[in-house]
Enzyme design. Sequence first.
Site, mmCIF file in Angstrom:
data_model
loop_
_atom_site.group_PDB
_atom_site.id
_atom_site.type_symbol
_atom_site.label_atom_id
_atom_site.label_comp_id
_atom_site.label_asym_id
_atom_site.label_seq_id
_atom_site.Cartn_x
_atom_site.Cartn_y
_atom_site.Cartn_z
ATOM 1 N N ARG A 291 -0.130 -1.090 -13.765
ATOM 2 C CA ARG A 291 -0.122 -0.241 -12.586
ATOM 3 C C ARG A 291 1.287 -0.178 -12.054
ATOM 4 N NH1 ARG A 291 -4.833 -3.912 -9.812
ATOM 5 N NH2 ARG A 291 -6.380 -3.570 -11.440
ATOM 6 N N TYR B 232 11.960 -2.373 -17.067
ATOM 7 C CA TYR B 232 12.121 -1.633 -15.810
ATOM 8 C C TYR B 232 13.602 -1.472 -15.506
ATOM 9 C CZ TYR B 232 7.241 -1.780 -14.153
ATOM 10 O OH TYR B 232 5.903 -1.588 -13.992
ATOM 11 N N ASP C 130 3.391 0.954 -8.675
ATOM 12 C CA ASP C 130 3.096 1.082 -7.254
ATOM 13 C C ASP C 130 3.421 2.473 -6.715
ATOM 14 O OD1 ASP C 130 1.872 -0.954 -6.049
ATOM 15 O OD2 ASP C 130 3.679 -1.901 -5.240
ATOM 16 N N ARG D 54 10.983 -5.662 -7.625
ATOM 17 C CA ARG D 54 11.485 -5.306 -6.291
ATOM 18 C C ARG D 54 11.848 -6.547 -5.470
ATOM 19 N NH1 ARG D 54 6.935 -1.113 -4.491
ATOM 20 N NH2 ARG D 54 7.973 -1.335 -2.469
#
Lengths: 275, 275
Positions: free
Chosen positions: A54, A114, A56, A202
């Site tokens: 998933r 990422y 965000d 993050r």
Amino acid sequence: MRNLALTISYDGTSFAGFQRQPNQRTVQGVLEEALSRLEATQSNNTPTVTGSGRTDAGVHALAQVVNFVSVKDLPDSAYLRGLNSLLPRDLVVKDVVEVPLDFNARKSAKAKEYHYWLKVTPPLSPLGPSALEVRGSDEVDLKAMNGALKHFLGTHDFAGFRSSGSSIVNTVRTIYDAGSFAVGSYVVFAFLADGFLYNMVRIIMGTLLDVGMRKIPVVRIPEIIKSCDRLSAGKTIGPEGLYLYRVYYGDVLGLYSIKKETEPKCHLDIHDYFT
Amino acid sequence: MRNLALTISYDGTSFAGFQRQPNQRTVQGVLEEALSRLEATQSNNTPTVTGSGRTDAGVHALAQVVNFVSVKDLPDSAYLRGLNSLLPRDLVVKDVVEVPLDFNARKSAKAKEYHYWLKVTPPLSPLGPSALEVRGSDEVDLKAMNGALKHFLGTHDFAGFRSSGSSIVNTVRTIYDAGSFAVGSYVVFAFLADGFLYNMVRIIMGTLLDVGMRKIPVVRIPEIIKSCDRLSAGKTIGPEGLYLYRVYYGDVLGLYSIKKETEPKCHLDIHDYFT
């Protein structure tokens, strides 16, 4: 019955994340609706797509991978063209490949990469990619951030680097590689790991920014990681700079594959942002 | 009293072009309003900026140059930071330099370079730059387009390649260089000339696309140029793929300069799109 893997790209700005939720515009929801229309399935038989994970709300993807079992025996190209004609501009199917029936986009994933885009030199470009603009960034110490980044490499319990709200029990992850790339007046931090906890990139980036702003000295990073204490780490910075760059599998034709024995490395091929 | 040159960048999507017009959101209008607030001038003394040229509604700029005579004796950095704090996200001042009092952004310009972005391989990327999506582009013959492009090089009367509505009398222009660059799954056509007529790049590109779609044979291009007939050329394609890339001056410190004696060449430094 065929198992199809789609490589999809999206601008996360206007999505409430990947996972389907009632009354929310989500990547999964929009994609499943398009698929349902394409396959003209009955309403009680809506196709379900499985994502590699998933993302965000607000997080982008260059090459997210999902799979689903096709009901209709349409050629792959019909899925590519058909879905794209039904999908909105901020969600695109880039590729369709048939995969073995036991392929599961989430369970079969070996690693993910990422990228986090920071704009450290003001002003923000009106034409550049979505990125986190760091204010007062004349002061950001990128060298210290890169020094801190090295401490995250390898296998750690990242319990201190996840937001609450996840039911995951095992919080040990392995970061195979991490690094930063200068792209114009942006700096991009890249992370390649066997998996990521909820908000992990993050929170790591928030911690690195605290280092860059001299709120946390580099030498404290190892103890912050070891503490497994969410409050010791930096804050969860915004989703606007975060891109799921690639999902790696084993030897599955048409998908990115990774060999652990050959030291997986982060990439930043700028052309991927123009594809 | 100082003459200041600003290098500005904008996403043209939400502007009704560069030139100030009543009741329209224009680059010049928004910029002059910010300047007026920064210098706290009286309403009867609004500063006027002179642009290197007008870009049309929807056309973008990476490095448009404007100049104005400053009323207040603020340091250059105050203009940079002050204006950016007053300007919207789609219009940014990238640089401020003091220039000689006789510098005029339009009259002093020696050459301009435009880029036109085409997306020839579907699907359009949700994260890529604004570009013209060519439908049915499996069929586009890029080789033929590049062949046709060569015929536009040099000095020609481009009367057939301008839209009506311009009062310019002399329609002779010199294209110093033109070429195409592959960037990911985009193709970018670049044009460097001493000046461009109204819609000239968009009409040349429309004509090249007709060649790419096999509506016009390459061999007909010289006669189309010579005809000076707007109706012989292709249509004016959309502004969404067009970027004013650079404006070149003589030896003016802090601005791009060009020497005609050293064969000016088109550039596409992809990092400029990330700055």
